[in-house]
Enzyme design. Sequence first.
Site, PDB file in Angstrom:
ATOM      1  N   ASP A 128       0.868  -1.267  -0.039  1.00  0.00           N
ATOM      2  CA  ASP A 128      -0.158  -0.053   0.076  1.00  0.00           C
ATOM      3  C   ASP A 128       0.898   1.295   0.077  1.00  0.00           C
ATOM      4  O   ASP A 128       1.978   1.296   0.594  1.00  0.00           O
ATOM      5  CB  ASP A 128      -1.166  -0.032   1.236  1.00  0.00           C
ATOM      6  CG  ASP A 128      -2.163  -0.942   1.216  1.00  0.00           C
ATOM      7  OD1 ASP A 128      -2.329  -1.349   0.008  1.00  0.00           O
ATOM      8  OD2 ASP A 128      -2.603  -1.654   2.079  1.00  0.00           O
ATOM      9  N   ASP A 146      -6.912  -1.605  -4.775  1.00  0.00           N
ATOM     10  CA  ASP A 146      -8.067  -1.385  -4.017  1.00  0.00           C
ATOM     11  C   ASP A 146      -8.967  -0.220  -4.402  1.00  0.00           C
ATOM     12  O   ASP A 146     -10.088  -0.501  -4.499  1.00  0.00           O
ATOM     13  CB  ASP A 146      -7.489  -0.830  -2.857  1.00  0.00           C
ATOM     14  CG  ASP A 146      -6.497  -1.609  -1.814  1.00  0.00           C
ATOM     15  OD1 ASP A 146      -6.612  -2.795  -2.029  1.00  0.00           O
ATOM     16  OD2 ASP A 146      -5.781  -1.236  -1.140  1.00  0.00           O
TER      17      ASP A 146
END
EC number: 3.4.23.36
Length: 171
Positions: A128, A146
Amino acid sequence: MSNSSLALKQSGLRWLWLALLVFIADITIKLIVMDNMGYGWANRIEVLPFFNLLYVHNYGAAFSFLSDQEGWQRWLFTGIAFVVTGMLAYWMRRLPASDKWNNIAYALIIGGAVGNVFDRIVHGFVVDYLDFYWGTYHWPAFNLADSTICIGAAMIILDGFRAKKSAPSQS
């Protein structure tokens, strides 16, 4: 040319190029982040007063759900992603290619799911790097995969509110 190949060419599977594009972009960005950024909060890059680039590992799912577990969740989320990807590809096969809205939604979800599965299998975690915040509140870090999963899911939800064309009555 057989009828089945013609039907395949006219199906929503023609939109899988978008899933491939999302997957390639996601993996490329993650590799750039891993190769060029230091890990963790101390190495964040402040981009805007509400946005940082930040390299972190996510061992769970969205919002680090189950990230504190002993590793079994890696395989659970990988299995779920495979099932969802198969289900969406099946639906795309049954949709006409002209149903752009749903095919794009499904392709975005597939591309994002496969991108995160790649991370889980290869690295054991998802990379991330996007950190949005307001004041001292930080939204959980996330990535392109995402984002495309959420956009695709939102498109499916919005499609439920769109007016459907009714079939002509057979009188």
